[in-house]
Design an enzyme around this catalytic site. Structure first.
Site, PDB file in Angstrom:
ATOM      1  N   GLU A 290       1.533 -23.977 -34.435  1.00 29.68           N
ATOM      2  CA  GLU A 290       1.682 -25.293 -35.073  1.00 29.68           C
ATOM      3  C   GLU A 290       2.778 -26.104 -34.392  1.00 29.68           C
ATOM      4  O   GLU A 290       2.604 -27.304 -34.127  1.00 29.68           O
ATOM      5  CB  GLU A 290       1.997 -25.145 -36.561  1.00 29.68           C
TER       6      GLU A 290
ATOM      7  N   TRP B  47      -3.901 -26.237 -41.435  1.00 30.16           N
ATOM      8  CA  TRP B  47      -4.278 -27.634 -41.673  1.00 30.16           C
ATOM      9  C   TRP B  47      -5.769 -27.784 -41.969  1.00 30.16           C
ATOM     10  O   TRP B  47      -6.263 -28.914 -42.132  1.00 30.16           O
ATOM     11  CB  TRP B  47      -3.901 -28.493 -40.460  1.00 30.16           C
TER      12      TRP B  47
ATOM     13  N   TYR C   8       2.644 -35.597 -37.529  1.00 30.73           N
ATOM     14  CA  TYR C   8       3.874 -35.251 -36.798  1.00 30.73           C
ATOM     15  C   TYR C   8       3.802 -35.459 -35.286  1.00 30.73           C
ATOM     16  O   TYR C   8       4.675 -36.100 -34.694  1.00 30.73           O
ATOM     17  CB  TYR C   8       4.250 -33.791 -37.078  1.00 30.73           C
TER      18      TYR C   8
ATOM     19  N   ARG D 180      25.692 -40.145 -31.861  1.00 30.89           N
ATOM     20  CA  ARG D 180      25.372 -39.911 -33.269  1.00 30.89           C
ATOM     21  C   ARG D 180      23.991 -40.477 -33.613  1.00 30.89           C
ATOM     22  O   ARG D 180      23.650 -40.607 -34.777  1.00 30.89           O
ATOM     23  CB  ARG D 180      26.449 -40.557 -34.152  1.00 30.89           C
TER      24      ARG D 180
ATOM     25  N   CYS E 211       6.083 -33.927 -44.814  1.00 33.48           N
ATOM     26  CA  CYS E 211       6.993 -33.278 -45.776  1.00 33.48           C
ATOM     27  C   CYS E 211       8.387 -33.181 -45.161  1.00 33.48           C
ATOM     28  O   CYS E 211       9.367 -33.586 -45.770  1.00 33.48           O
ATOM     29  CB  CYS E 211       6.480 -31.900 -46.157  1.00 33.48           C
TER      30      CYS E 211
ATOM     31  N   ARG F  14      11.352 -33.881 -47.740  1.00 35.93           N
ATOM     32  CA  ARG F  14      11.198 -34.535 -49.047  1.00 35.93           C
ATOM     33  C   ARG F  14      10.548 -33.610 -50.066  1.00 35.93           C
ATOM     34  O   ARG F  14      10.830 -33.672 -51.263  1.00 35.93           O
ATOM     35  CB  ARG F  14      10.355 -35.807 -48.918  1.00 35.93           C
TER      36      ARG F  14
ATOM     37  N   VAL G 172       9.100 -29.474 -50.678  1.00 37.20           N
ATOM     38  CA  VAL G 172       9.254 -28.123 -50.134  1.00 37.20           C
ATOM     39  C   VAL G 172       8.442 -27.120 -50.948  1.00 37.20           C
ATOM     40  O   VAL G 172       8.790 -26.805 -52.090  1.00 37.20           O
ATOM     41  CB  VAL G 172      10.744 -27.690 -50.151  1.00 37.20           C
ATOM     42  N   ASP G 173       7.345 -26.655 -50.366  1.00 39.93           N
ATOM     43  CA  ASP G 173       6.592 -25.530 -50.924  1.00 39.93           C
ATOM     44  C   ASP G 173       7.411 -24.285 -50.566  1.00 39.93           C
ATOM     45  O   ASP G 173       7.301 -23.737 -49.473  1.00 39.93           O
ATOM     46  CB  ASP G 173       5.195 -25.495 -50.289  1.00 39.93           C
TER      47      ASP G 173
END
Length: 407
Positions: free
Chosen positions: A62, A84, A135, A190, A210, A263, A265-266
């Protein structure tokens, strides 16, 4: 020393004790807490959990898919990675269900048939395997804008009102290439961030990200750290002709850390993958810029256990073994209890008898084969990375724990 499994199982226990019951888009229901953090020193070992067996190849596949900039599950399916599949199939069904009454003798495919067709029918895979700008698209080709331009005079096309047609050119940003460039030219910046939360394209994705962004931080290594790294080096072939000072100068000069933000989280199925995936990403980037992986940090938003993962979480947390259970294991290993200065518990410990049902093993090590540093600019050959080049060393784990995936 493996503190990672303890931190992870403590998080599972935290959710079980303090979680709020909530419904979710999948209809499964969750126990949820908000605002947690995972931290891991990469020098302690590669962050792959040992309290259950992890699907290592699936996780690596992945990440390589992300780094290729790919958004079609064809690559994943061809490499036996199926995390997926449900999202792609759900998108397929969503398209056809409203029109089912107009489809003559063409029933909607089952998910199994859908995936088989992705494997065997390139045209079908091209159309239905794509997940939208998820992504890989955001990391490697963030859509910036459409830039208007006019063709050369000789190629101009005129409309009926004698106005030339305005053509447009799509502009994209490769965030990963920019990150590598910044690490090589301005490592104290930064602004070394990669973002997947492209607000303008969220509605085009089968699932909004996620883990929506990560930031890189580097620091100079102390002289003692450089010396320690040099002493740990096993392959001295390319160093034999150099002085000690030259060896120090040729080695890594900086440590590099990665912090990702998530944001949703499984925690049982997803988070162990996320930890290992960003750990691997940190290792890959560090190798590309000749730095030493330092710290991995995950900032977790809605941190939840699905209602059908509760028992599995309890199994992974485990329990303390009784003295009689430890004694049986002691005898099974061929040991005999001796009356001496050591207590029974000390003899159990010396014999390596675990104290818990799923006591953590030492963390494994990771080796990335080949040289990712190129002399021709700042291009990193992520497209050339292959599973066979990424070696996991000395991985021990307890058995896997099966749990359903909610899509």
């Amino acid at each position: 020393m493996n503190n990672l499994d303890k931190k992870y199982t403590d998080l599972l226990q935290d959710i079980l004790e303090n979680g709020t019951r909530k419904m979710d888009r999948t209809g499964t229901g969750t126990l949820s807490v908000f605002g947690r953090q995972i931290r891991h020193k990469m020098s302690d070992g590669f962050p792959l959990l040992t309290t259950k067996k992890m699907a290592w190849k699936t996780m690596v596949t992945e990440l390589l898919w992300f780094l290729r900039g790919d958004t079609n599950i064809k690559f994943l399916v061809d490499n036996n990675c199926h995390i997926w599949d449900g999202d792609a199939y759900k998108n397929y069904v969503k398209h056809w269900e409203p029109m089912i009454e107009y489809i003559d003798n063409k029933p909607i495919l089952t998910q199994e048939d859908f995936i088989n067709k992705i494997k065997t029918d390139d045209e079908f895979a091209y159309k239905w395997g794509d997940l939208g700008p998820v992504y890989g698209a955001q990391w490697r080709s963030w859509h910036w804008r459409s830039e208007p331009f006019l063709p050369e005079e000789k190629d101009m096309i005129y409309t009926t009102d004698d106005k030339p047609v305005t053509w447009s050119r799509e502009k994209y940003i490769d965030q990963i290439a920019n990150l590598i460039n910044d690490l090589k030219t301005n490592p104290d910046s930064r602004r070394m961030m990669v973002n997947a939360w492209n607000v303008a394209e969220l509605d085009q994705m089968v699932l909004p990200p996620c883990h929506y962004g990560f930031q890189i931080y580097t620091r100079e290594l102390s002289l003692d750290e450089k010396i320690d790294l040099l002493l740990e080096k096993k392959d001295w072939d390319d160093y034999d002709t150099l002085s000690f000072k030259e060896k120090i100068e040729k080695g890594p000069q900086r440590a590099i850390s990665l912090m990702w933000n998530q944001r949703s989280v499984d925690t049982f199925l997803g988070l162990p993958f996320n930890i290992a995936s960003y750990g691997l990403l940190l290792e890959i980037i560090a190798k590309a810029v000749n730095m030493v992986p330092d710290e991995l940090i995950g900032n977790l938003g809605d941190t939840h256990l699905y209602s059908d993962h509760i028992e599995q979480a309890k199994e992974q947390i485990g329990r303390e073994l009784s003295e009689s259970e430890r004694y049986i294991m002691f005898e099974d290993k061929g040991y005999e209890f001796r009356m001496n200065d050591w207590s029974r518990e000390e003899q159990f410990d010396k014999a390596g008898i675990p104290k818990r049902t799923r006591e953590p093993y030492p963390l494994p090590k990771l080796i990335i084969c080949g040289d990712m540093r190129r002399t021709d600019g700042f291009t990193v050959p992520f497209d050339e990375l292959d599973y066979s080049l990424i070696k996991l060393i000395d991985y021990q784990s307890h058995s896997s724990i099966k749990a359903p995936l909610s899509n």
